[in-house]
Design an enzyme around this catalytic site. Structure first.
Site, PDB file in Angstrom:
ATOM      1  N   GLU A 435       0.834  -1.222   0.000  1.00 39.37           N
ATOM      2  CA  GLU A 435       0.000   0.000   0.000  1.00 39.37           C
ATOM      3  C   GLU A 435       0.857   1.256   0.000  1.00 39.37           C
ATOM      4  OE1 GLU A 435      -2.907   0.160  -0.762  1.00 39.37           O
ATOM      5  OE2 GLU A 435      -3.276  -1.992  -0.590  1.00 39.37           O
TER       6      GLU A 435
HETATM    7  C1  LIG Z   1       3.120  -9.673   0.010  1.00 35.14           C
HETATM    8  C2  LIG Z   1       2.820  -8.541  -0.906  1.00 35.14           C
HETATM    9  C3  LIG Z   1       1.505  -8.258  -1.239  1.00 35.14           C
HETATM   10  C4  LIG Z   1       1.211  -7.223  -2.126  1.00 35.14           C
HETATM   11  N1  LIG Z   1      -0.082  -7.006  -2.530  1.00 35.14           N
HETATM   12  C5  LIG Z   1      -0.317  -6.153  -3.569  1.00 35.14           C
HETATM   13  C6  LIG Z   1      -1.616  -6.066  -4.179  1.00 35.14           C
HETATM   14  O1  LIG Z   1      -2.567  -6.717  -3.739  1.00 35.14           O
HETATM   15  N2  LIG Z   1      -1.776  -5.256  -5.256  1.00 35.14           N
HETATM   16  C7  LIG Z   1      -0.750  -4.521  -5.771  1.00 35.14           C
HETATM   17  O2  LIG Z   1      -0.957  -3.820  -6.748  1.00 35.14           O
HETATM   18  N3  LIG Z   1       0.491  -4.556  -5.206  1.00 35.14           N
HETATM   19  C8  LIG Z   1       0.722  -5.362  -4.128  1.00 35.14           C
HETATM   20  N4  LIG Z   1       1.974  -5.436  -3.577  1.00 35.14           N
HETATM   21  C9  LIG Z   1       3.016  -4.571  -4.105  1.00 35.14           C
HETATM   22  C10 LIG Z   1       3.420  -3.467  -3.141  1.00 35.14           C
HETATM   23  O3  LIG Z   1       2.378  -2.540  -2.994  1.00 35.14           O
HETATM   24  C11 LIG Z   1       4.727  -2.852  -3.667  1.00 35.14           C
HETATM   25  O4  LIG Z   1       5.735  -3.834  -3.468  1.00 35.14           O
HETATM   26  C12 LIG Z   1       5.077  -1.550  -2.974  1.00 35.14           C
HETATM   27  O5  LIG Z   1       4.149  -0.558  -3.295  1.00 35.14           O
HETATM   28  C13 LIG Z   1       6.483  -1.051  -3.355  1.00 35.14           C
HETATM   29  O6  LIG Z   1       6.720  -1.144  -4.722  1.00 35.14           O
HETATM   30  P1  LIG Z   1       8.061  -1.882  -5.234  1.00 35.14           P
HETATM   31  O7  LIG Z   1       8.122  -3.214  -4.543  1.00 35.14           O
HETATM   32  O8  LIG Z   1       8.083  -1.889  -6.693  1.00 35.14           O
HETATM   33  O9  LIG Z   1       9.226  -1.009  -4.654  1.00 35.14           O
HETATM   34  P2  LIG Z   1       9.893   0.280  -5.361  1.00 35.14           P
HETATM   35  O10 LIG Z   1       8.856   1.180  -5.884  1.00 35.14           O
HETATM   36  O11 LIG Z   1      10.949  -0.181  -6.294  1.00 35.14           O
HETATM   37  O12 LIG Z   1      10.560   0.970  -4.102  1.00 35.14           O
HETATM   38  C14 LIG Z   1      11.719   0.438  -3.452  1.00 35.14           C
HETATM   39  C15 LIG Z   1      12.068   1.313  -2.250  1.00 35.14           C
HETATM   40  O13 LIG Z   1      12.367   2.630  -2.711  1.00 35.14           O
HETATM   41  C16 LIG Z   1      11.560   3.584  -2.050  1.00 35.14           C
HETATM   42  N5  LIG Z   1      11.179   4.615  -3.028  1.00 35.14           N
HETATM   43  C17 LIG Z   1      10.629   4.448  -4.247  1.00 35.14           C
HETATM   44  N6  LIG Z   1      10.433   5.630  -4.835  1.00 35.14           N
HETATM   45  C18 LIG Z   1      10.841   6.577  -3.970  1.00 35.14           C
HETATM   46  C19 LIG Z   1      10.884   7.999  -3.998  1.00 35.14           C
HETATM   47  N7  LIG Z   1      10.433   8.702  -5.042  1.00 35.14           N
HETATM   48  N8  LIG Z   1      11.382   8.647  -2.909  1.00 35.14           N
HETATM   49  C20 LIG Z   1      11.823   7.959  -1.852  1.00 35.14           C
HETATM   50  N9  LIG Z   1      11.811   6.609  -1.774  1.00 35.14           N
HETATM   51  C21 LIG Z   1      11.330   5.931  -2.825  1.00 35.14           C
HETATM   52  C22 LIG Z   1      10.368   2.830  -1.508  1.00 35.14           C
HETATM   53  O14 LIG Z   1       9.891   3.428  -0.306  1.00 35.14           O
HETATM   54  C23 LIG Z   1      10.938   1.456  -1.244  1.00 35.14           C
HETATM   55  O15 LIG Z   1      11.487   1.390   0.061  1.00 35.14           O
HETATM   56  C24 LIG Z   1       2.267  -6.428  -2.645  1.00 35.14           C
HETATM   57  C25 LIG Z   1       3.586  -6.692  -2.272  1.00 35.14           C
HETATM   58  C26 LIG Z   1       3.874  -7.748  -1.431  1.00 35.14           C
HETATM   59  C27 LIG Z   1       5.304  -8.029  -1.093  1.00 35.14           C
END
Ligand SMILES: Cc1cc2nc3c(=O)[nH]c(=O)nc-3n(C[C@H](O)[C@H](O)[C@H](O)COP(=O)(O)OP(=O)(O)OC[C@H]3O[C@@H](n4cnc5c(N)ncnc54)[C@H](O)[C@@H]3O)c2cc1C
Length: 592
Positions: A435
């Protein structure tokens, strides 16, 4: 195996002595008399502690299994899901027009804490459905509402939210899933979504996926994203599930926790989808779901902390190690129980004071949501919008920390799976990530929410704190232990806000280097305010000669702990914010 007992008494205190729900002017709240809410909470307590909690470890150890495109959920989940459905729990706070019980959101929040605490992985199946149904309720056509809502409110059909793609998580503008318009007004959806919670399973007869995708030729980036309803099975004329749509689960993820929830790779292969809301306004529609989900995820932090704390407390009273340095407490035994030791007390008090403060904050927030939705109160809407990243980020960070503290009370046994304490930390961990990861919540708070509507909502928050302190200035019982520390913490928050105003524009890195600290600073002030208000309510009950003196005295002592030991963290967060970007950005990427 860990146990769970629903904290109904504390919830009743918050609902009736802090928030005084049945006396407010919010439509539907007059029915929330103490007898009524007690009956609802007792029933929710029964099903969560007797049916869902025993399945928590089963879900963790068995997990979900994908076989021939079909996901098998852990033993007992289907039966429990049927029981939850039959009990009407899934539609507790949904409109009666669509088969719900029409209770206020505040009741859904109180019972929701119990469901999440008893079994987070299980509860996500209904939680995501609730969010998807809310998005359809807010943005769907009459026909879409009639087709999907009755079945989703009852969880005969479940729902999902599909944002994330392999190359795009936080930065949704990078999205590649496409939606091609068809002559009949539908769209063909193609692309891959990953990490989709409850994406595939057999517990419901249909799954309604809400999918973000781009219509070719639309605006670039995030402005070109639209939201679609994509059913797993097409819906027949008579409303029954029909032919299979072009959506399938390619894989389920192995992960750290919430094993009982299926986290799926979803492949959309020219699947039929229907626009929800307007073209290119998908983020607006999805935000209805995401805001609700963010608050629900904040609650997961509180819920896991509560479940872990209950077990740590039992263990601390049971496990004999060492002697009380001020005199033996268990002369007939070989040692005293852990709970005599000040450091164990510190840990238990950290947990207890967080949990009770967070519960008050959550239920107060839910009341603001009811105010916004049931009365169209724009100020309440603005306030909860400001505080949503705080609820999500602060409560999940702290909630996770508390599960670690609870695990620590068990020493080495906390690390051994047999005791079940590691599951709480593993399950709580995801709430800090999904989220919108907590770093991004902090970004949202500082970069967007603070200045929203000209800073009106943050000023309203400051006024709320200031007025409480002013209105109770003559209350000697509150002054030193509650009002003075709250005043100091609120000053720290205002000083931090001032730093962002003065530095944010000329050096954005200075603001963003302090955003995480600001989210925590804000969270502490919110809990400090809740504790000051709860102390007032407890003191009034004692002054009125309440029979349950021990409950109110415990409440006051727990509040004093928070104000003395946790709230001073605001000074540290302010010092970090004031240090600006230099310490954070001093190294080039190559120097790390
Ligand atoms: C068990 C699980 C269930 C999930 N369920 C769902 C679901 O039902 N539906 C769905 O759509 N998604 C779901 N997700 C996805 C989840 O919402 C994303 O993993 C999350 O939003 C982060 O995206 P990412 O993993 O691509 O990380 P990234 O976007 O690559 O981010 C990596 C890190 O960089 C930081 N970061 C990124 N951009 C910035 C910025 N501009 N400034 C500062 N920091 C930044 C983030 O805070 C994070 O710590 C799920 C994930 C998991 C692991």
């Amino acid at each position: 195996m860990p146990s769970y007992t629903a904290p109904t008494k504390d919830m009743q205190f918050v609902l009736h002595e802090l928030l005084k729900v049945s006396q407010t002017d919010i439509p539907g709240y007059a029915d929330l008399e103490a007898d009524f809410t007690s009956a609802v909470l007792e029933e929710a307590g029964k099903i969560t502690s007797e049916v869902l909690a025993p399945l928590n470890v089963v879900g963790d150890t068995e997990g979900c299994v994908l076989e021939n495109g079909v996901v098998r959920t852990p033993t007992g989940f289907q039966e429990a899901f049927d029981q939850v459905r039959e009990g009407g729990w899934t539609g507790l706070d949904m409109p009666e027009d669509f088969g719900g019980q029409g209770l206020p959101y505040v009741m859904g929040t109180a019972t929701g804490e119990m469901f999440s605490a008893a079994n987070q992985a299980f509860t996500m199946y209904q939680g995501l459905t609730h969010g998807a149904a809310s998005a359809i309720l807010a943005h769907g056509s009459d026909e879409q509402k009639a087709t999907y809502l009755p079945k989703m409110v009852s969880c005969e059909w479940t729902g999902t939210m599909n944002l994330t793609e392999p190359h795009c998580g936080t930065d949704l503008g990078l999205m590649r899933t496409k939606a091609v318009p068809q002559d009949d007004g539908s769209y063909k959806i193609s692309g891959q979504k990953i990490f989709i919670s409850a994406g595939e399973h057999e517990m419901s007869s249909n799954i309604i996926h809400l999918v973000l995708a781009k219509i070719p030729g639309g605006p670039e980036g995030i402005k070109g994203v639209s939201l679609f309803i994509v059913p797993k099975f097409m819906v027949n004329e008579d409303g029954t599930p029909g032919a299979r749509n072009g959506v399938s689960c390619g894989k389920i993820e192995e992960k750290m926790g919430i094993h009982g929830n299926s986290t799926c790779v979803m492949n959309y292969d020219e699947a039929t989808g229907y626009l929800l809301g307007e073209e290119h306004k998908g983020m607006r529609a999805m935000f209805t779901m995401m805001n609700e989900a963010r608050i629900g995820v904040g609650m997961q932090g509180l819920a896991q902390a509560e479940a872990a704390y209950q077990n740590a407390l039992i263990y601390a009273k049971d496990r004999l190690q060492g002697r009380d340095v001020t005199g033996v407490k268990n002369p007939d035994g070989p040692a005293d129980p852990l709970i005599v030791h000040p450091d164990i007390r510190r840990s238990l008090m950290d947990q207890k004071s967080f949990i009770e403060g967070a519960r008050a904050f959550m239920l107060w927030g839910a009341m603001m949501i009811d105010r916004a939705h049931r009365m169209g109160d724009k100020d309440a809407d603005g306030l909860i919008s400001l505080l949503t990243p705080v609820i999500k980020g602060f409560l999940t960070d702290e909630g996770y920390d508390m599960t670690v503290q609870a695990q620590q009370v068990y020493g080495g046994h906390g690390y051994i799976e047999e005791w079940g304490m590691s599951q709480f930390t593993r399950d709580a961990r995801i709430a800090m990530i999904y989220e919108g990861a907590n770093g991004v919540q902090a970004l949202d708070l500082v970069g967007r929410k603070l200045a929203q509507d000209g800073g009106k909502h943050v000023m309203a928050f400051f006024d709320m704190v200031k007025n409480f302190i002013k209105d109770n200035a003559d209350n000697e019982a509150l002054k030193a232990n509650f009002l003075d520390p709250l005043k100091q913490a609120s000053k720290d928050l205002q000083a931090a806000g001032m730093f962002f105003m003065q530095n944010g524009m000329k050096n954005p890195n200075a603001a963003l280097s302090g955003s995480y600290d600001f989210m925590h600073l804000f969270g502490h002030v919110c809990l400090g305010l809740m504790w000051a208000q709860m102390a007032k309510a407890a003191q009034e009950a004692l002054d009125a000669g309440a029979s349950d003196k021990a409950f109110y005295e415990t409440k006051l002592a727990t509040g004093r702990y928070y104000m003395a030991r946790r709230l001073p963290a605001t000074a540290m967060h302010l010092a970090r914010i004031n240090s600006g970007a230099d310490p954070v950005m001093a190294l080039d990427a190559g120097q790390f």
